[in-house]
Structure formats: structure tokens, C-alpha cells
Design an enzyme around this catalytic site. Sequence first.
Site, PDB file in Angstrom:
ATOM      1  N   SER A 111      38.114  35.053  19.145  1.00  0.00           N
ATOM      2  CA  SER A 111      38.161  35.448  20.479  1.00  0.00           C
ATOM      3  C   SER A 111      38.747  34.254  21.337  1.00  0.00           C
ATOM      4  CB  SER A 111      36.714  35.460  20.774  1.00  0.00           C
ATOM      5  OG  SER A 111      36.224  35.137  22.334  1.00  0.00           O
ATOM      6  N   SER A 112      39.080  34.760  22.572  1.00  0.00           N
ATOM      7  CA  SER A 112      39.916  33.579  23.264  1.00  0.00           C
ATOM      8  C   SER A 112      38.778  32.733  23.915  1.00  0.00           C
ATOM      9  CB  SER A 112      40.152  34.546  24.656  1.00  0.00           C
ATOM     10  OG  SER A 112      39.133  35.217  25.269  1.00  0.00           O
ATOM     11  N   CYS A 113      37.528  33.189  23.702  1.00  0.00           N
ATOM     12  CA  CYS A 113      36.559  31.768  24.202  1.00  0.00           C
ATOM     13  C   CYS A 113      36.474  30.492  23.169  1.00  0.00           C
ATOM     14  CB  CYS A 113      35.236  32.389  24.110  1.00  0.00           C
ATOM     15  SG  CYS A 113      34.405  32.658  22.573  1.00  0.00           S
ATOM     16  N   TYR A 140      29.021  30.381  19.846  1.00  0.00           N
ATOM     17  CA  TYR A 140      30.116  31.653  19.132  1.00  0.00           C
ATOM     18  C   TYR A 140      31.539  30.940  19.308  1.00  0.00           C
ATOM     19  CZ  TYR A 140      32.580  35.818  18.870  1.00  0.00           C
ATOM     20  OH  TYR A 140      33.288  36.840  18.746  1.00  0.00           O
ATOM     21  N   LYS A 144      33.782  30.593  15.630  1.00  0.00           N
ATOM     22  CA  LYS A 144      35.079  31.190  15.465  1.00  0.00           C
ATOM     23  C   LYS A 144      35.937  30.048  15.322  1.00  0.00           C
ATOM     24  CE  LYS A 144      33.994  35.342  15.778  1.00  0.00           C
ATOM     25  NZ  LYS A 144      34.445  36.167  14.620  1.00  0.00           N
ATOM     26  N   HIS A 183      28.940  43.700  26.671  1.00  0.00           N
ATOM     27  CA  HIS A 183      30.046  42.797  27.419  1.00  0.00           C
ATOM     28  C   HIS A 183      30.089  43.524  28.930  1.00  0.00           C
ATOM     29  CE1 HIS A 183      31.400  41.206  23.692  1.00  0.00           C
ATOM     30  NE2 HIS A 183      31.453  40.196  24.405  1.00  0.00           N
TER      31      HIS A 183
HETATM   32  P1  GDP Z   1      32.604  36.807  28.813  1.00  0.00           P
HETATM   33  O1  GDP Z   1      34.169  37.353  29.231  1.00  0.00           O
HETATM   34  O2  GDP Z   1      32.637  36.060  27.585  1.00  0.00           O
HETATM   35  O3  GDP Z   1      32.302  35.922  30.058  1.00  0.00           O
HETATM   36  O4  GDP Z   1      31.691  38.090  28.822  1.00  0.00           O
HETATM   37  P2  GDP Z   1      31.159  39.260  29.664  1.00  0.00           P
HETATM   38  O5  GDP Z   1      32.006  40.496  29.336  1.00  0.00           O
HETATM   39  O6  GDP Z   1      29.787  39.564  29.306  1.00  0.00           O
HETATM   40  O7  GDP Z   1      31.330  38.936  31.105  1.00  0.00           O
HETATM   41  C1  GDP Z   1      32.320  38.734  31.815  1.00  0.00           C
HETATM   42  C2  GDP Z   1      32.232  38.468  33.618  1.00  0.00           C
HETATM   43  O8  GDP Z   1      31.433  39.753  33.839  1.00  0.00           O
HETATM   44  C3  GDP Z   1      31.105  37.543  33.689  1.00  0.00           C
HETATM   45  O9  GDP Z   1      31.592  36.879  35.083  1.00  0.00           O
HETATM   46  C4  GDP Z   1      29.963  38.044  34.217  1.00  0.00           C
HETATM   47  O10 GDP Z   1      29.058  37.511  35.068  1.00  0.00           O
HETATM   48  C5  GDP Z   1      30.388  39.363  34.601  1.00  0.00           C
HETATM   49  N1  GDP Z   1      29.418  40.711  34.796  1.00  0.00           N
HETATM   50  C6  GDP Z   1      29.133  41.480  35.725  1.00  0.00           C
HETATM   51  N2  GDP Z   1      28.157  42.356  35.573  1.00  0.00           N
HETATM   52  C7  GDP Z   1      27.944  42.269  34.352  1.00  0.00           C
HETATM   53  C8  GDP Z   1      27.154  43.082  33.275  1.00  0.00           C
HETATM   54  O11 GDP Z   1      26.942  44.002  33.640  1.00  0.00           O
HETATM   55  N3  GDP Z   1      27.322  42.678  31.983  1.00  0.00           N
HETATM   56  C9  GDP Z   1      28.006  41.511  31.581  1.00  0.00           C
HETATM   57  N4  GDP Z   1      28.117  41.402  30.403  1.00  0.00           N
HETATM   58  N5  GDP Z   1      29.004  40.905  32.440  1.00  0.00           N
HETATM   59  C10 GDP Z   1      28.812  40.971  33.688  1.00  0.00           C
END
Ligand code: GDP
Length: 317
Positions: A111-113, A140, A144, A183
Site C-alpha cells: 500500500s502507498s501508506c 498496517y 506491509k 475506506h
Molecule cells: P487513508 O487514505 O488511508 O487516509 O484512508 P481512507 O480511505 O479511510 O480515508 C481517506 C480520507 O477520507 C481521510 O482524510 C478521511 O478523513 C476522509 N473521509 C471522509 N469521509 C470518510 C468516510 O466516510 N470514511 C472514510 N474511511 N474516510 C473518510
Amino acid sequence: MSTTEKRPRLWVAGHRGLVGSAIVRAVAARGDRELLLAGREVVDLTDQAATRAFLLREKPDQIVLAAARVGGIEANRTRPVEFLQENLAIATHVIPAAREAGVTRLLYLGSSCIYPREAPQPIREEALLSGPLEPTNEGYAIAKIAGLKLCQAMRRQHGLLYHAIMPTNLYGPGDNYHPEQSHVIPGLIRRIHEARESGAPEVVIWGTGTPLREFLHAADLAAACLHLLDLADPPDWVNAGSGEEVSILDLARRIAAHLGYRGRLLTDPSRPDGTPRKALDSSRLRAMGWEPRIGLDEGLAAVCREYAGNAARGPVR
Ligand code: GDP
């Protein structure tokens, strides 16, 4: 391939997940590999003895290791133990047992993280281990990184073609739509769809809405995985992104448009943003002949249609 040539037997570990199921569809469409599929009821990858016994019995030629505990920012932040421990277990159980079982080729999904929070953008592969990680998904990411390093060590020490791919944020058919654990794309699709159905005047987006994210459709990632498996001398790890970056607020607006929701989109800065930006530099993979085909709006339209269609048939899990 001639009809007399034996097709390699590929085990897609994690074949029911977002990535694994896309790889199964891609392999089925190409027909150039025999598929080995085994769900958790057949082999629990957090059980080392069971994993080893399974591999020694089945002896696949190749593995795509797409099995993982995955989740969005909230799941990662609140359950770091499971994300670190289970993903470490999967990597340390599968990769050495694959060697024992004579697996000649293994592609590990990361993952990019894995890259530092402050890495120069777009992030190149060389940024690995050059600085501290984003705290919300450190567990995580550490697991990875360990998996990637184990593949690299196998290659260096034993000459095996075990290598890795690091995708950006993914979405696609069969995603996890859990309201808290998912996500951002499936999370927002669910909330906005529910708001439309109930006539709610507003939807709350977690965080400030300003973080930038790059999204890749799972079918494009599956094509990248098969492309890499066919290369004679792939890099130890390679980035896979679409190059299409949007802010979370812009993403929410696009999803609302696809779902026909006209209410207000509010942000909630009390919830974490995670890393401000994580765009991948995917020029290395592109130079090797892969390119994404599904644009974000085309892909979002398809997953919004899929979700709305499933919801119309009954409650979504
Ligand atoms: P990340 O890319 O590892 O941070 O994973 P996510 O896909 O969970 O979140 C991406 C971004 O979307 C973060 O800045 C969250 O705060 C924002 N976000 C906004 N609304 C949501 C939601 O309903 N679910 C999730 N998972 N993230 C959200």
C-alpha cells in the site's frame, strides 16, 4: 501459449477481497493461468501450520498475496494491534512456506501508506524508510514494509522472484461498505445514498475535506499485477497509481452527483484527516508498459450504480 504448454497454477490468496476478486476476473478473462482459490474456511493464513500444510499440499507455481486485514482510517486508528499483527502473520506465514513449497513466483500486495508521511510528492519508490510514517495507519504500514522486505530478502538470499506492488487508494466492485470500517469511497457512497433515500438535508464528511487522495480502480490494479507477473526481471517493488488526485470534498461532490443527491455536504474537522497528500509516482510501472484505463468518474459511476442496485434488492451489510 501453445495448447501443449502447461498453464502455471496461480494461487490468489484473498480471492474474495477487492483486489483478489479483480485478479480472479482478470485471470479468468485471459485464460493463461489455472486458478487455485481457497477461502478462510480452507486455510486460515494467521495459522502458520495450516498455511504451511496447505502450500506443501497444493504446490502452486505462483502466488498473488492479496489476503490482508484492510480498512479505512477509523479502523486502522482504533485497531492497530490487529492491523499490525495479522498482516505480519500473513506475510511471515505465506512467504517462507511458498519457498518450501517450490513456488517460483510471488507478488506481494502492499500500500502507498508504507511511505513516510512527509515524503516528497509524487512519491517515488526510493522514499521507502526515509522518514516517520503517518500515525493513523502505522501498524498496517509496518507490516506491509516487513512483507516487502521479506520478499526482497528471499530474492537476494535464495534467488526467488518474490516481489511487490504498492497501490494507491483502491475502489471497485465488491468493496467493503461498512459504515465505520470502510475506506472513503465506499463509506461516502453508503452515507450519501442513505441520505438520498431518507431525504436527509445534509451529509457529514469526516475530517476537513482538504486531504488529497489518488484513486485507482481495482481492475486497473489487477492488470498491473498480471503485467508484473509476466516480466522476467521485475523491480523489487513498484508503485501503482492512476495519477488522478482529488480532494476529499471534491470526491464527495462527485459521488453526490453520481447518486443524484442534492443535499449539503458538511465537513467534521473533529475526525482525523490522515496524511495530507499521498500521490504516487508510478512512472516506473508505466515505463514497463502498464497504464490505467478507468478514469475516476467512469469508475465512480459504475460503483455508485452497483451500490444503488444492491441496496434496492435489500439492506447492504
Ligand atoms: P487513508 O487514505 O488511508 O487516509 O484512508 P481512507 O480511505 O479511510 O480515508 C481517506 C480520507 O477520507 C481521510 O482524510 C478521511 O478523513 C476522509 N473521509 C471522509 N469521509 C470518510 C468516510 O466516510 N470514511 C472514510 N474511511 N474516510 C473518510
